[in-house]
Design an enzyme around this catalytic site. Structure first.
Site, mmCIF file in Angstrom:
data_model
loop_
_atom_site.group_PDB
_atom_site.id
_atom_site.type_symbol
_atom_site.label_atom_id
_atom_site.label_comp_id
_atom_site.label_asym_id
_atom_site.label_seq_id
_atom_site.Cartn_x
_atom_site.Cartn_y
_atom_site.Cartn_z
ATOM 1 N N ASP A 126 0.852 -1.192 0.000
ATOM 2 C CA ASP A 126 0.000 0.000 0.000
ATOM 3 C C ASP A 126 0.884 1.237 0.000
ATOM 4 O OD1 ASP A 126 -2.748 1.162 0.223
ATOM 5 O OD2 ASP A 126 -1.874 2.038 2.016
ATOM 6 N N GLU A 162 0.879 5.621 0.560
ATOM 7 C CA GLU A 162 0.211 6.878 0.892
ATOM 8 C C GLU A 162 0.892 7.963 0.077
ATOM 9 O OE1 GLU A 162 -2.479 7.030 2.574
ATOM 10 O OE2 GLU A 162 -2.425 4.955 3.303
ATOM 11 N N HIS A 176 -5.832 3.954 6.635
ATOM 12 C CA HIS A 176 -5.217 5.032 5.855
ATOM 13 C C HIS A 176 -3.769 5.308 6.248
ATOM 14 C CE1 HIS A 176 -9.066 5.592 4.032
ATOM 15 N NE2 HIS A 176 -9.625 5.971 5.153
#
Length: 230
Positions: free
Chosen positions: A21, A23, A161
């Site tokens: 993932d 950000e 997140h």
């Protein structure tokens, strides 16, 4: 780094993979930057290792991005730059199949743009996007965000997140969906590649019965009947 063919989006479940993932500072791979990279290595369905680093993007992080992921300029001030972080990430993933949520439309774009800028090549790892997987096997779920999948499977969404937390959450969701898909259709793939885009051909049903369609649909609409193209 030698130029290599871009990885193909696959479907279904694999027991050995790396969930990753990112950000970022925004939504554009061209004008925005990566500020965190995390990954979780899985062997035979079990987590065996993890990787996570903040990334100094060399620019200010917009307040809108900080509101989503909580990452500030101060947090990345002493973090490695993109090349150092990406080198570490590529070493961690090796040639494993990658898994992530909404990576086909988002994360892979950022990675491939970075790869082209730094190494004049693209990421060669094949990958599975759990967003497409969820749409296929969780038709009763109204929304297919990662937090929606986690809630459906009663998986904690605490820390959502942030990249590593999302990797852990997504790994658990992927395992759950893998079991659902295996029960519903033990052999969803044809074992063949799409001749148009290289994607995997997967079993689908339509008005006229079962057929094989490209896993990259709707970007690729190639279909194949048993014994002949249609």
């Amino acid at each position: 780094m030698e130029e290599q063919k871009q990885g193909t989006r696959l479907s279904g479940y694999r027991p050995d993979y790396v969930v990753f993932d990112l950000e970022t500072t925004g939504l554009s791979p061209v004008s925005d930057g990566i500020i965190e990279i995390s990954a979780v290595k899985v062997e035979n369905g079990k987590v065996t290792d993890s990787f996570s680093t903040l990334v100094n993007p060399g620019r200010r992080i917009p307040a809108a991005a900080t509101r989503v992921n909580g990452i500030t300029d101060q947090m990345v001030k002493d973090a490695p730059g993109l090349k150092e972080a990406l080198d570490q990430f590529l070493s961690f993933i090796g040639d494993q199949v990658l898994v992530g949520h909404n990576i086909h439309s988002f994360d892979m774009g950022f990675l491939n743009h970075a790869m082209e800028e730094l190494y004049k090549t693209r990421l060669g790892n094949d990958y599975i996007d759990t967003l497409y997987m969820a749409r296929s096997c969780l038709k009763g779920v109204c929304r297919h965000r990662l937090v929606d999948l986690a809630a459906y499977f009663n998986i904690s969404t605490e820390g959502a997140h942030r990249a590593l937390n999302d990797c852990i959450m997504n790994q658990k969701c992927y395992e759950k969906m893998g079991k659902l898909m295996e029960t519903a259709n033990p052999k969803p793939g044809s074992g063949e590649k799409c001749p148009r885009c290289g994607g995997e051909l997967v079993k689908r049903s339509g008005r006229f019965g079962w057929f094989y369609g490209c896993s990259s649909f709707p970007n690729c609409r190639y279909t194949k009947n048993i014994g002949k193209e249609i």
